[in-house]
Design a protein around this motif. Structure first.
Motif, PDB file in Angstrom:
ATOM      1  N   THR A 210     -29.537   2.858  15.310  1.00  0.00           N
ATOM      2  CA  THR A 210     -28.856   4.150  15.196  1.00  0.00           C
ATOM      3  C   THR A 210     -29.432   5.156  16.177  1.00  0.00           C
ATOM      4  OG1 THR A 210     -28.523   3.728  12.824  1.00  0.00           O
ATOM      5  CG2 THR A 210     -28.152   5.971  13.603  1.00  0.00           C
ATOM      6  N   LEU A 211     -28.532   5.873  16.839  1.00  0.00           N
ATOM      7  CA  LEU A 211     -28.901   6.951  17.749  1.00  0.00           C
ATOM      8  C   LEU A 211     -28.222   8.231  17.289  1.00  0.00           C
ATOM      9  CD1 LEU A 211     -30.088   8.096  20.432  1.00  0.00           C
ATOM     10  CD2 LEU A 211     -27.970   7.335  21.549  1.00  0.00           C
ATOM     11  N   ILE A 212     -28.997   9.278  17.118  1.00  0.00           N
ATOM     12  CA  ILE A 212     -28.464  10.597  16.782  1.00  0.00           C
ATOM     13  C   ILE A 212     -28.525  11.454  18.039  1.00  0.00           C
ATOM     14  CG2 ILE A 212     -28.621  12.589  15.247  1.00  0.00           C
ATOM     15  CD1 ILE A 212     -28.244   9.894  13.784  1.00  0.00           C
ATOM     16  N   LEU A 213     -27.375  11.936  18.503  1.00  0.00           N
ATOM     17  CA  LEU A 213     -27.315  12.851  19.636  1.00  0.00           C
ATOM     18  C   LEU A 213     -26.978  14.245  19.126  1.00  0.00           C
ATOM     19  CD1 LEU A 213     -25.311  10.790  22.295  1.00  0.00           C
ATOM     20  CD2 LEU A 213     -27.792  11.067  22.101  1.00  0.00           C
ATOM     21  N   ALA A 214     -27.694  15.254  19.626  1.00  0.00           N
ATOM     22  CA  ALA A 214     -27.488  16.620  19.169  1.00  0.00           C
ATOM     23  C   ALA A 214     -27.474  17.574  20.349  1.00  0.00           C
ATOM     24  CB  ALA A 214     -28.584  17.029  18.191  1.00  0.00           C
ATOM     25  N   TYR A 226     -29.478  17.148  11.412  1.00  0.00           N
ATOM     26  CA  TYR A 226     -29.433  15.946  12.250  1.00  0.00           C
ATOM     27  C   TYR A 226     -30.816  15.289  12.313  1.00  0.00           C
ATOM     28  CZ  TYR A 226     -25.295  18.490  13.977  1.00  0.00           C
ATOM     29  OH  TYR A 226     -24.133  19.202  14.073  1.00  0.00           O
ATOM     30  N   ARG A 227     -31.852  16.103  12.385  1.00  0.00           N
ATOM     31  CA  ARG A 227     -33.210  15.549  12.418  1.00  0.00           C
ATOM     32  C   ARG A 227     -33.546  14.855  11.097  1.00  0.00           C
ATOM     33  NH1 ARG A 227     -34.260  20.788  14.822  1.00  0.00           N
ATOM     34  NH2 ARG A 227     -34.463  20.568  17.091  1.00  0.00           N
ATOM     35  N   ARG A 228     -33.110  15.447   9.988  1.00  0.00           N
ATOM     36  CA  ARG A 228     -33.348  14.803   8.691  1.00  0.00           C
ATOM     37  C   ARG A 228     -32.595  13.473   8.612  1.00  0.00           C
ATOM     38  NH1 ARG A 228     -32.946  20.188   6.771  1.00  0.00           N
ATOM     39  NH2 ARG A 228     -30.758  19.891   6.167  1.00  0.00           N
ATOM     40  N   LEU A 229     -31.389  13.448   9.163  1.00  0.00           N
ATOM     41  CA  LEU A 229     -30.620  12.208   9.182  1.00  0.00           C
ATOM     42  C   LEU A 229     -31.372  11.132   9.965  1.00  0.00           C
ATOM     43  CD1 LEU A 229     -28.034  10.558   8.678  1.00  0.00           C
ATOM     44  CD2 LEU A 229     -27.066  11.626  10.737  1.00  0.00           C
ATOM     45  N   ALA A 230     -31.888  11.500  11.124  1.00  0.00           N
ATOM     46  CA  ALA A 230     -32.628  10.540  11.942  1.00  0.00           C
ATOM     47  C   ALA A 230     -33.868  10.034  11.211  1.00  0.00           C
ATOM     48  CB  ALA A 230     -33.012  11.168  13.275  1.00  0.00           C
ATOM     49  N   LYS A 231     -34.567  10.927  10.520  1.00  0.00           N
ATOM     50  CA  LYS A 231     -35.770  10.524   9.785  1.00  0.00           C
ATOM     51  C   LYS A 231     -35.434   9.635   8.594  1.00  0.00           C
ATOM     52  CE  LYS A 231     -38.548  14.583  11.025  1.00  0.00           C
ATOM     53  NZ  LYS A 231     -39.189  15.827  10.528  1.00  0.00           N
ATOM     54  N   GLY A 232     -34.231   9.802   8.050  1.00  0.00           N
ATOM     55  CA  GLY A 232     -33.841   9.045   6.868  1.00  0.00           C
ATOM     56  C   GLY A 232     -33.372   7.633   7.153  1.00  0.00           C
ATOM     57  N   ILE A 233     -33.093   7.328   8.427  1.00  0.00           N
ATOM     58  CA  ILE A 233     -32.617   5.997   8.807  1.00  0.00           C
ATOM     59  C   ILE A 233     -33.746   5.264   9.521  1.00  0.00           C
ATOM     60  CG2 ILE A 233     -30.957   4.706  10.197  1.00  0.00           C
ATOM     61  CD1 ILE A 233     -29.013   7.028   9.854  1.00  0.00           C
ATOM     62  N   ALA A 236     -34.239   4.956  13.508  1.00  0.00           N
ATOM     63  CA  ALA A 236     -33.248   5.756  14.228  1.00  0.00           C
ATOM     64  C   ALA A 236     -33.904   6.568  15.351  1.00  0.00           C
ATOM     65  CB  ALA A 236     -32.523   6.694  13.280  1.00  0.00           C
ATOM     66  N   GLU A 237     -33.167   6.738  16.443  1.00  0.00           N
ATOM     67  CA  GLU A 237     -33.625   7.545  17.568  1.00  0.00           C
ATOM     68  C   GLU A 237     -32.876   8.879  17.581  1.00  0.00           C
ATOM     69  OE1 GLU A 237     -33.559   5.516  21.307  1.00  0.00           O
ATOM     70  OE2 GLU A 237     -34.025   3.570  20.391  1.00  0.00           O
ATOM     71  N   TYR A 238     -33.553   9.890  18.082  1.00  0.00           N
ATOM     72  CA  TYR A 238     -32.974  11.241  18.164  1.00  0.00           C
ATOM     73  C   TYR A 238     -33.087  11.721  19.602  1.00  0.00           C
ATOM     74  CZ  TYR A 238     -32.196  16.222  17.047  1.00  0.00           C
ATOM     75  OH  TYR A 238     -31.714  17.504  16.994  1.00  0.00           O
ATOM     76  N   LYS A 239     -31.967  12.176  20.155  1.00  0.00           N
ATOM     77  CA  LYS A 239     -31.979  12.632  21.538  1.00  0.00           C
ATOM     78  C   LYS A 239     -31.170  13.916  21.652  1.00  0.00           C
ATOM     79  CE  LYS A 239     -30.603  11.284  26.253  1.00  0.00           C
ATOM     80  NZ  LYS A 239     -31.856  11.753  26.881  1.00  0.00           N
TER      81      LYS A 239
END
Length: 287
Positions: A210-214, A226-233, A236-239
């Protein structure tokens, strides 16, 4: 360009790139259609099979529009299965991201990866739901043209709203004009987003990369979600995508496409390594 009958409704979709390449399914923003992905398709289609579709009741897909995300995701799962392209890479912004999150939670078996832009795991507050119900009712009564300025304020970051770049201005004006012409029954499609269920406790079910783009110009409260979503998976990567608000694929499509290409490429390499290792692992098991 084609249509596919899914659960009794005709979905419009486009299929680009080599049919034997890894598949990326693109899911558009609320109130847009497949054309929103044209810049991404140009970048991705040489190396990937790229399929994009219109949400039910929007663009060229037959209505009525959906009233809940669970049913939207069930239709898209059936769409992926009928086209026999799973497991695939799924990319969604806005409504497309909320559908993607539902798929990641409930049908990870259909996904190699999921790239989400603008989805949150938490349900909206009662106050937000009341405000958005009011916005939809007002827009249906007065027409979206009278309310499109408020909508564009929610969608776009400050850079895109103020840009003088001709290409960016053309994109901005295209979608403002498009949204201003929405029919009342199309406007209803928004309700499935802000009447969604909380899936925070279900994030442990996600089994795909999973990749979260914001966008760095999105609302601060949204960025925290969005950061909480990334931490919950798990994993997951956050960019961050620079100079963008909520509508990332409209505001910065080239940067989004490169982020997707890099992420999907990495996931494909991981899958290739796993396929090579699997026979050795099987042969190594004691009889």
């Amino acid at each position: 360009m084609a249509t596919l009958r899914v659960n009794g409704h005709e979905y419009y979709y486009e299929d680009h790139g080599p049919k034997n390449a890894p598949c990326i399914v693109l899911s558009p923003l609320l109130y847009t259609d497949t054309t929103v992905f044209e810049p991404l398709i140009r970048i991705l289609e040489d190396d990937y099979r790229v399929i994009c579709y219109d949400h039910r009741g929007l663009g060229r897909s037959v209505g009525p529009s959906m009233n809940n995300l669970e049913n939207s995701a069930k239709d898209v799962a059936a769409f992926i299965e009928q086209l026999n392209v799973g497991p695939c890479h799924f990319v969604g912004n806005c409504l497309g991201a909320f559908v993607g999150l539902q798929l990641a939670v409930h049908r990870s078996d259909l996904l190699k990866s999921c790239t989400l832009m603008g989805a949150t795991a938490e349900a909206d507050s009662a106050e937000t739901i009341k405000q958005m119900d009011g916005f939809v009712a007002k827009a249906k009564k007065e027409g979206m043209k009278a309310n499109v300025k408020d909508f564009s304020e929610m969608w776009f970051g400050s850079t895109f709203k103020g840009t003088k770049d001709p290409v960016q201005v053309s994109r901005r004006e295209k979608w403002i004009s498009h949204v201003s012409r929405l029919k009342p029954e199309e406007i209803d499609a928004a309700t499935q987003i802000f009447h969604r269920k909380d899936v925070t406790k279900d994030l442990s079910k996600v089994r795909c990369a999973t990749l979260i783009l914001a966008g760095d110009e999105d609302a601060p409260a949204s960025l925290e979600s969005y950061r909480r979503l990334a931490k919950g998976i798990t994993g997951a990567e956050y960019k961050t995508i620079h100079h963008a608000g909520y509508a990332l694929v409209i505001e910065q499509p080239e940067e989004v496409a490169e982020a997707v290409r890099n992420f999907v490429g990495k996931v494909e390499r991981q899958w290739a390594r796993q396929r090579k290792q699997a026979p050795r692992d099987i042969n190594a098991r004691p009889l």
